[in-house]
Motif scaffolding. Structure first.
Motif, mmCIF file in Angstrom:
data_model
loop_
_atom_site.group_PDB
_atom_site.id
_atom_site.type_symbol
_atom_site.label_atom_id
_atom_site.label_comp_id
_atom_site.label_asym_id
_atom_site.label_seq_id
_atom_site.Cartn_x
_atom_site.Cartn_y
_atom_site.Cartn_z
ATOM 1 N N PHE A 161 -5.283 3.285 -5.552
ATOM 2 C CA PHE A 161 -4.905 2.969 -6.305
ATOM 3 C C PHE A 161 -3.535 2.774 -4.512
ATOM 4 O O PHE A 161 -2.818 2.026 -4.831
ATOM 5 C CB PHE A 161 -4.238 4.309 -6.725
ATOM 6 N N THR A 162 -3.429 4.006 -3.677
ATOM 7 C CA THR A 162 -3.290 4.147 -2.923
ATOM 8 C C THR A 162 -3.251 2.561 -2.233
ATOM 9 O O THR A 162 -2.282 2.538 -1.184
ATOM 10 C CB THR A 162 -3.029 5.083 -1.960
ATOM 11 N N SER A 178 -3.810 -0.635 -2.466
ATOM 12 C CA SER A 178 -3.997 -1.668 -3.700
ATOM 13 C C SER A 178 -4.735 -2.344 -4.154
ATOM 14 O O SER A 178 -4.497 -3.252 -3.800
ATOM 15 C CB SER A 178 -2.356 -2.304 -2.960
ATOM 16 N N ALA A 234 0.599 -1.203 -0.096
ATOM 17 C CA ALA A 234 -0.075 0.040 0.044
ATOM 18 C C ALA A 234 0.690 1.427 -0.379
ATOM 19 O O ALA A 234 1.136 2.311 -0.265
ATOM 20 C CB ALA A 234 -1.003 -0.363 1.035
ATOM 21 N N TYR A 273 4.164 2.747 -13.226
ATOM 22 C CA TYR A 273 4.834 2.694 -11.796
ATOM 23 C C TYR A 273 6.377 2.914 -11.815
ATOM 24 O O TYR A 273 7.025 3.117 -11.023
ATOM 25 C CB TYR A 273 3.835 1.585 -10.936
ATOM 26 N N LEU A 305 4.680 5.029 -4.074
ATOM 27 C CA LEU A 305 4.675 6.011 -4.993
ATOM 28 C C LEU A 305 3.369 6.444 -4.600
ATOM 29 O O LEU A 305 3.430 8.114 -5.371
ATOM 30 C CB LEU A 305 5.049 6.094 -5.994
ATOM 31 N N GLY A 306 2.119 6.088 -4.895
ATOM 32 C CA GLY A 306 0.908 6.653 -4.374
ATOM 33 C C GLY A 306 0.100 7.713 -3.012
ATOM 34 O O GLY A 306 -0.325 8.282 -3.004
ATOM 35 N N SER A 336 6.239 -2.131 -2.918
ATOM 36 C CA SER A 336 4.432 -1.794 -4.201
ATOM 37 C C SER A 336 4.588 -2.865 -5.283
ATOM 38 O O SER A 336 3.527 -3.686 -5.606
ATOM 39 C CB SER A 336 3.990 -0.798 -4.812
#
Ligand code: TRP
Length: 466
Positions: free
Chosen positions: A240-241, A243, A33, A119, A36-37, A334
């Protein structure tokens, strides 16, 4: 053997082994989780979408949608104990529905591949920035110089491609080593260390003289600044953040011991992930305002603000290097999760070794990554629909595929699976269970579809204010 398992005669186990402890699982999910998000994407999206209102919607989505989707994903994963495609097929059949639920897993496999293709490129930038910090390139640099370094680096495809290649190599390496030896080891130190360094940076931001302005931008909602597209982006960012929405957490859930609490684990992961994102925002925006930068700068935001800060602080080359190393690690843990559904599927479906599968999937992702490498250089002006190739891959995955996966996953867990199955996985029928079931049956799917339809303009605008 599968029939026996399905009939409950043999305990179901995963082909890939299991997490050695509950902590290992929490670390692995947190590692996937936090990435980079949180540090790259959250601040730049908040900046582009006007700040406070975006953050508020994002937080609402994390709690109201993120939590129930994450719990659904883990419980499905643990019950199926296979790769997401096979798990959805198996449970679909077992719950008296259809094997075609496997398409949800397949979409997740594809989403993971597409996300990792860009990513890895951004993670490559991070690798390069580790080097640039270490050699003191930012020491005493001005705003213009830092901007120029970013611009000329990302425009040039070759160094970016080299870094992207290096990062994919690192990812393939860990994925090939398997669950216990590879994935677990990578997360143990990284998350706490990253957290500590963020606190150091927070101290710096507080002293920047513009902390109040930064915090104000981040936390005072101005709804006039937010469009339905922005709301969709906030929801997409929540997916996204965390996952979620693509079967990665489902794949990790397959390796989770039976007795571990899914609710507790999810709450811990969501809290840690949100904490790090907000911390990143509180570090970045004071620096944006202190240096007269544009909050809506876009994907370069952290790569411009943080080097400036490191360039000005004592010991900045050291702190900068450590920070970017940690960010590489965060991205790495990630990236592993993004590849896991595809790799687990190849291993189980086609009997490949993990190493073979990792090289095959990784090679494909590497090639796709060139779409993003070039999006910041020679193909920067090649724009369609949402923008560059990068913009479109990002939009398609975060704002379409992940939310759609989220709807299907919650509908499956809360409508298709019988009460007994989900209650068994969530340990009982207490208030927490009922809360989950309500959120997964109604709140999450309805909210996701609503935001989605609003953003594509299918729903009419009744209030006329947006
Ligand atoms: N959550 C990761 C981040 O914030 C990115 C991500 C999205 C991810 N989906 C994933 C990571 C699936 C692992 C698995 O950077």
């Amino acid at each position: 053997m599968l029939q026996e398992e399905a009939a409950g005669k043999a305990p179901r186990t995963s082909l890939h082994g299991h997490w050695s402890s509950r902590l290992a699982f929490v670390l692995a999910v947190t590692g996937s989780a936090v990435g980079l998000g949180n540090i790259w994407k959250f601040p730049y999206l908040a900046g582009v979408n006007g700040g406070g209102a975006f953050v508020l919607v994002y937080l609402l989505c994390v709690v109201g949608i993120g939590m129930p989707v994450m719990m659904s994903e883990i419980l499905i994963g643990r019950r199926g104990r296979r790769n997401p495609v096979a798990t959805m097929a198996l449970l679909g059949e077992e719950e008296g529905s259809s094997r075609h639920w496997r398409l949800v897993g397949a979409m997740g496999v594809l989403a993971g591949i597409l996300i990792l293709s860009y990513y890895s490129v951004i993670a490559g930038w991070t690798l390069a920035y580790t080097w640039k910090s270490a050699v003191g390139m930012f020491t005493g640099a001005t705003t213009e110089q830092v901007g120029a370094i970013f611009g000329s680096f990302t425009e040039n495809w070759l160094p970016v491609a080299v870094c992207h290649t290096l990062f994919m190599g690192l990812t393939i390496f860990v994925v090939a080593r398997g669950v216990e030896r590879g994935l677990e080891q990578a997360v143990r130190i990284m998350v706490p260390a990253l957290f500590l360094l963020m606190l150091v940076l927070l101290g710096y931001a507080i002293n920047s003289g513009h902390f109040a302005a930064g915090v104000d931008f981040l936390f005072s909602p101005d709804f006039a600044a937010l469009t339905w597209d922005g709301v969709l982006a906030a929801m997409g960012q929540a997916f996204f953040t965390l996952s979620i929405g693509m079967g990665a957490i489902m794949a990790y859930g397959a390796y989770l011991p039976d007795e571990t609490s899914i609710t507790g684990t999810s709450a811990a992961v969501v809290t840690a992930d949100t904490g790090i994102a907000l911390l990143a925002g509180m570090v970045i925006f004071p620096l944006v305002f202190a240096n007269g930068l544009d909050p809506g700068e876009g994907p370069g935001l952290v790569f411009v603000t943080l080097p400036l800060a490191f360039g000005q602080m004592t010991g900045g080359a050291f702190f900068g290097t450590v920070f970017f190393v940690l960010l590489v690690f965060a991205a790495w843990t990630s990236a592993i999760g993004l590849m896991e559904p595809a790799v687990a599927w190849l291993v189980e479906r086609y009997g490949r070794s993990r190493a073979q599968a990792a090289v095959m999937v990784g090679g494909l992702i590497w090639a796709l990554g060139f779409g993003t490498v070039l999006s910041f250089g020679v193909l920067a002006d090649f724009r369609f629909y949402k923008g560059t190739i990068f913009d479109n891959v990002d939009h398609l995955t975060s704002n379409v595929m992940l939310p759609l996966g989220g709807v299907l996953i919650t509908v499956f867990a809360a409508w298709v699976m019988c009460r007994n199955s989900s209650a068994e996985e969530l340990h009982g029928a207490g208030a927490m269970y009922r809360l989950w079931r309500f959120a997964a049956r109604y709140i999450a799917p309805i909210a996701i579809l609503f935001v989605f339809l609003k953003a594509v303009g299918v729903l009419p605008d009744l209030s006329g204010d947006a």
